[in-house]
Design an enzyme around this catalytic site. Structure first.
Site, PDB file in Angstrom:
ATOM      1  N   GLY A 101       0.601  -1.150  -0.088  1.00  0.00           N
ATOM      2  CA  GLY A 101      -0.061  -0.063   0.036  1.00  0.00           C
ATOM      3  C   GLY A 101       0.948   1.162  -0.074  1.00  0.00           C
ATOM      4  O   GLY A 101       2.138   1.224  -0.470  1.00  0.00           O
ATOM      5  N   ILE A 102       0.169   2.237   0.253  1.00  0.00           N
ATOM      6  CA  ILE A 102       0.656   3.745   0.319  1.00  0.00           C
ATOM      7  C   ILE A 102       1.679   4.107   1.643  1.00  0.00           C
ATOM      8  O   ILE A 102       1.037   3.578   2.606  1.00  0.00           O
ATOM      9  CB  ILE A 102      -0.423   4.860   0.011  1.00  0.00           C
ATOM     10  CG1 ILE A 102      -1.076   4.400  -1.372  1.00  0.00           C
ATOM     11  CG2 ILE A 102       0.242   6.120   0.111  1.00  0.00           C
ATOM     12  CD1 ILE A 102      -2.050   5.445  -1.633  1.00  0.00           C
ATOM     13  N   GLY A 103       2.639   4.544   1.542  1.00  0.00           N
ATOM     14  CA  GLY A 103       3.383   5.319   2.681  1.00  0.00           C
ATOM     15  C   GLY A 103       4.573   4.674   3.071  1.00  0.00           C
ATOM     16  O   GLY A 103       4.985   3.564   2.651  1.00  0.00           O
ATOM     17  N   ALA A 104       4.804   5.377   4.348  1.00  0.00           N
ATOM     18  CA  ALA A 104       6.349   5.004   4.697  1.00  0.00           C
ATOM     19  C   ALA A 104       6.414   3.261   5.193  1.00  0.00           C
ATOM     20  O   ALA A 104       7.349   2.696   4.915  1.00  0.00           O
ATOM     21  CB  ALA A 104       6.959   5.943   5.862  1.00  0.00           C
TER      22      ALA A 104
ATOM     23  N   GLY B 233      -7.875   0.452  -1.763  1.00  0.00           N
ATOM     24  CA  GLY B 233      -8.091  -0.884  -2.237  1.00  0.00           C
ATOM     25  C   GLY B 233      -7.762  -1.891  -1.021  1.00  0.00           C
ATOM     26  O   GLY B 233      -7.418  -3.145  -1.284  1.00  0.00           O
TER      27      GLY B 233
ATOM     28  N   GLU C  14      -1.886  -2.778  -6.205  1.00  0.00           N
ATOM     29  CA  GLU C  14      -2.622  -1.691  -6.769  1.00  0.00           C
ATOM     30  C   GLU C  14      -1.586  -0.667  -7.337  1.00  0.00           C
ATOM     31  O   GLU C  14      -1.765  -0.321  -8.444  1.00  0.00           O
ATOM     32  CB  GLU C  14      -3.317  -1.387  -5.687  1.00  0.00           C
ATOM     33  CG  GLU C  14      -4.148   0.104  -5.719  1.00  0.00           C
ATOM     34  CD  GLU C  14      -4.952   0.308  -4.432  1.00  0.00           C
ATOM     35  OE1 GLU C  14      -5.695  -0.424  -4.025  1.00  0.00           O
ATOM     36  OE2 GLU C  14      -4.919   1.570  -3.987  1.00  0.00           O
TER      37      GLU C  14
HETATM   38  N1  COA Z   1      -6.046   9.298  16.055  1.00  0.00           N
HETATM   39  C1  COA Z   1      -5.809  10.740  15.741  1.00  0.00           C
HETATM   40  N2  COA Z   1      -4.997  11.023  14.856  1.00  0.00           N
HETATM   41  C2  COA Z   1      -4.363   9.949  14.334  1.00  0.00           C
HETATM   42  C3  COA Z   1      -4.590   8.779  14.675  1.00  0.00           C
HETATM   43  C4  COA Z   1      -5.693   8.148  15.446  1.00  0.00           C
HETATM   44  N3  COA Z   1      -5.995   7.195  15.705  1.00  0.00           N
HETATM   45  N4  COA Z   1      -3.797   7.708  13.556  1.00  0.00           N
HETATM   46  C5  COA Z   1      -3.148   8.610  12.878  1.00  0.00           C
HETATM   47  N5  COA Z   1      -3.508   9.916  13.333  1.00  0.00           N
HETATM   48  C6  COA Z   1      -2.668  11.109  12.601  1.00  0.00           C
HETATM   49  C7  COA Z   1      -1.113  10.753  12.861  1.00  0.00           C
HETATM   50  O1  COA Z   1      -0.571  11.350  14.009  1.00  0.00           O
HETATM   51  C8  COA Z   1      -0.653  11.668  11.517  1.00  0.00           C
HETATM   52  O2  COA Z   1      -0.797  12.875  11.823  1.00  0.00           O
HETATM   53  P1  COA Z   1       0.508  14.126  11.744  1.00  0.00           P
HETATM   54  O3  COA Z   1       0.627  14.021  10.240  1.00  0.00           O
HETATM   55  O4  COA Z   1       0.245  15.511  12.152  1.00  0.00           O
HETATM   56  O5  COA Z   1       1.725  13.439  12.446  1.00  0.00           O
HETATM   57  C9  COA Z   1      -1.758  11.698  10.512  1.00  0.00           C
HETATM   58  O6  COA Z   1      -2.864  10.987  11.411  1.00  0.00           O
HETATM   59  C10 COA Z   1      -1.486  10.397   9.449  1.00  0.00           C
HETATM   60  O7  COA Z   1      -1.387   9.181  10.121  1.00  0.00           O
HETATM   61  P2  COA Z   1      -0.210   8.192   9.633  1.00  0.00           P
HETATM   62  O8  COA Z   1      -0.200   7.083  10.219  1.00  0.00           O
HETATM   63  O9  COA Z   1       1.068   8.872   9.466  1.00  0.00           O
HETATM   64  O10 COA Z   1      -0.695   8.052   8.083  1.00  0.00           O
HETATM   65  P3  COA Z   1      -0.179   7.562   6.689  1.00  0.00           P
HETATM   66  O11 COA Z   1       0.295   8.844   5.756  1.00  0.00           O
HETATM   67  O12 COA Z   1       0.925   6.731   7.081  1.00  0.00           O
HETATM   68  O13 COA Z   1      -1.208   6.784   6.201  1.00  0.00           O
HETATM   69  C11 COA Z   1      -3.428   5.762   6.208  1.00  0.00           C
HETATM   70  C12 COA Z   1      -1.869   5.902   6.752  1.00  0.00           C
HETATM   71  C13 COA Z   1      -3.950   4.652   7.144  1.00  0.00           C
HETATM   72  C14 COA Z   1      -4.113   7.012   6.323  1.00  0.00           C
HETATM   73  C15 COA Z   1      -3.004   5.289   4.828  1.00  0.00           C
HETATM   74  O14 COA Z   1      -2.384   4.366   4.558  1.00  0.00           O
HETATM   75  C16 COA Z   1      -4.578   5.031   4.078  1.00  0.00           C
HETATM   76  O15 COA Z   1      -5.185   5.981   3.806  1.00  0.00           O
HETATM   77  N6  COA Z   1      -5.007   3.961   4.075  1.00  0.00           N
HETATM   78  C17 COA Z   1      -6.402   3.554   3.484  1.00  0.00           C
HETATM   79  C18 COA Z   1      -6.177   3.059   2.032  1.00  0.00           C
HETATM   80  C19 COA Z   1      -5.588   1.961   1.670  1.00  0.00           C
HETATM   81  O16 COA Z   1      -5.042   1.175   2.545  1.00  0.00           O
HETATM   82  N7  COA Z   1      -5.192   1.713   0.499  1.00  0.00           N
HETATM   83  C20 COA Z   1      -4.316   0.315   0.200  1.00  0.00           C
HETATM   84  C21 COA Z   1      -3.738   0.245  -1.211  1.00  0.00           C
HETATM   85  S1  COA Z   1      -2.861   1.650  -1.484  1.00  0.00           S
END
Ligand code: COA
Length: 464
Positions: free
Chosen positions: A215-218, A336, A238
């Site tokens: 998936g997306i991200g670090a 996805g 995806e």
């Molecule tokens: N309550 C409050 N804030 C929260 C939180 C919670 N439970 N969980 C995360 N956050 C905040 C983090 O502190 C961070 O804030 P900051 O940027 O100010 O530090 C922000 O929300 C983003 O969290 P992070 O875990 O760093 O997000 P990410 O960029 O790694 O993305 C998802 C994680 C889950 C949002 C992303 O993977 C996603 O949208 N997934 C759904 C779609 C998917 O899985 N697609 C799959 C195929 S590509």
């Protein structure tokens, strides 16, 4: 007619092309880094001639000025995945969010559930047969183009020519706008020590010959650095980003063990640096398909040992996973995630992994919680969940009871939160939840007979 003649006839300036869009039209915009920014800028230039043009888009990587407050008279954004530019617009009512699995988005267009007037896309220049490639964004962009009344394409030599079911013939495009724009790039993610700890745990769950979705991200990216000693990994995903290129070049990813599209990496869109875009250009190892194919769980499951790796925001004691909302705020979209969680769980030997930092908000909030936040929506059901991973380890939830799940999850929560979580667990499950407490004794015994309570207490002793 010869396609070269057609090409010349359809070639117009960006402003001329978008002046064919009418007030009230619903316009699908090419996805993510394949967004045709030259066409969107031209729409901004002539915005005074539009009232209520609806722009449908998923992951938006450009400036998305159509979401700005001063453009509210002209544009309305229909979001399929909230991002930094659309979140505020959604909260302030200038944009509307529509939940959908990524695999289902093409149907919204092709079955006229969201009928499209116009589709805007970015494509590569035509080949000798007159076919342009959708390059780094095939996903819903191709089905949208095939469904819309009017198709406007930005043609740029910088769009990679990807192979597979990724082409459109010049005859199917109404207006062509030549540009020298480069597709949007995404810088390499910064991998922190926490990401690395998570990557190490996930690498322990991956075996030689597995087929991966990342998936997306670090977090998903961080595992790639831990896979250099694996053999014959495959890719059915995806999207993927730069890390995959290293593993192909070092011979770790061969796709030799895949049951479906053996020897090929399958994807539907890309987000990365120029290096990634150069790698996928004309690369016969890379097969692109629309997202209703790549993300169809029944297709995904045709590869044995399918492993999906995605991220999440919150998980409750029962294993319900929140990945796209923070309370009432629409943070992203389910994308996805569920397509691949289900595809992996249907695959012989398959596993799904949801990995995230144990805390959020600079350590102030635990992402493992007794119950999800008010307003949050469940992305992955507790009936679908399998592995949850944080920097503190792995919780295998499949086939586990609710109390066992709570125990395993508390075990991988941040140590600062574990005692509070245990106390919550005790108050909810051991002393009776608030509903139980309101029941008369006789009824409570019916709901929670003595033996069940003893079993529960035994589990609890393991937890503490
Ligand atoms: N309550 C409050 N804030 C929260 C939180 C919670 N439970 N969980 C995360 N956050 C905040 C983090 O502190 C961070 O804030 P900051 O940027 O100010 O530090 C922000 O929300 C983003 O969290 P992070 O875990 O760093 O997000 P990410 O960029 O790694 O993305 C998802 C994680 C889950 C949002 C992303 O993977 C996603 O949208 N997934 C759904 C779609 C998917 O899985 N697609 C799959 C195929 S590509």
């Amino acid at each position: 007619m010869n396609w070269k003649t057609l090409y010349q006839q359809k070639r117009v300036s960006a402003v001329d092309a978008v002046s064919h869009i009418r007030s009230g039209d619903r316009v699908a915009v090419g996805h993510a880094c394949g967004s045709p920014e030259t066409l969107l800028s031209a729409m901004m230039e002539i915005k005074e001639q539009y009232r209520g043009v609806e722009l449908v888009h998923m992951v938006s990587m450009g400036p998305s000025t159509y979401c700005a407050e001063e453009n509210a008279r002209h544009f309305f954004h229909s979001s399929l995945f909230a991002g930094p530019n659309s979140r505020t617009a959604i909260h302030q009512g200038r944009a509307m969010f529509t939940p959908s699995h990524f695999s289902q988005i093409p149907r919204l267009f092709t079955e006229d559930i969201m009928p499209l007037d116009v589709a805007l896309c970015m494509v590569s220049p035509p080949d000798e047969h007159g076919y342009c490639s959708f390059g780094i964004s095939v996903d819903y962009t191709k089905p949208a183009v095939e469904s819309a009344r009017l198709v406007i394409a930005e043609v740029t030599p910088h769009m990679p020519r990807t192979l597979g079911d990724a082409f459109i013939h010049i005859s199917k495009i109404d207006y062509l706008v030549e540009s020298d724009a480069r597709p949007i790039t995404l810088p390499l993610p910064k991998i922190t020590p926490t990401d690395e700890a998570i990557g190490g745990h996930i690498a322990g769950l991956i075996k030689n010959g597995d087929c991966l979705q990342l998936g997306i991200g670090a977090v998903p990216d961080s595992i790639l650095g831990f896979l250099s000693d694996k053999k014959d990994l495959g890719i059915h995903t995806e999207m993927f980003s730069d890390g995959v290129v290293d593993l192909v070049e070092s011979g770790v990813i061969t796709c030799a063990k895949k049951n479906l599209h053996t020897g090929k990496m399958v994807a539907t869109f890309f987000m990365g640096t120029e290096r990634l875009y150069t790698f996928v250009h004309n690369n016969p190892m890379v097969m692109m398909f629309p997202v209703d194919y790549t993300n169809n769980p029944a297709i995904i499951a045709q590869n044995d040992n399918m492993v999906s790796v995605n991220s999440a925001l919150q998980v409750d004691f029962t294993g319900q996973v929140v990945s796209d909302t923070i309370g009432f705020q629409q943070y992203s979209g389910s994308g996805g995630q569920v397509d691949f969680v289900r595809g992996a769980s249907m695959s012989k030997g398959g596993r799904s992994i949801l990995a995230f930092h144990s805390t959020a908000a600079r350590g102030k909030i635990s992402r493992i919680v007794p119950h999800i936040d008010a307003g949050a929506s469940v992305t992955t059901l507790r009936t679908d969940v399998h592995f949850i991973v944080t920097e503190y380890g792995v919780a295998d939830l499949r086939g586990k009871s609710v109390s066992e799940r709570a125990k395993l999850l508390i075990g991988i929560a941040h140590p600062d939160f574990r005692s509070a979580l245990r106390a919550e667990f005790e108050s909810i499950y051991l002393k009776g939840n608030p509903l139980m407490r309101t029941l008369p004794d006789e009824l409570r015994r019916t709901f929670w007979p003595h033996e069940a309570r003893q079993n529960f207490l035994r589990t609890y002793q393991d937890v503490s």
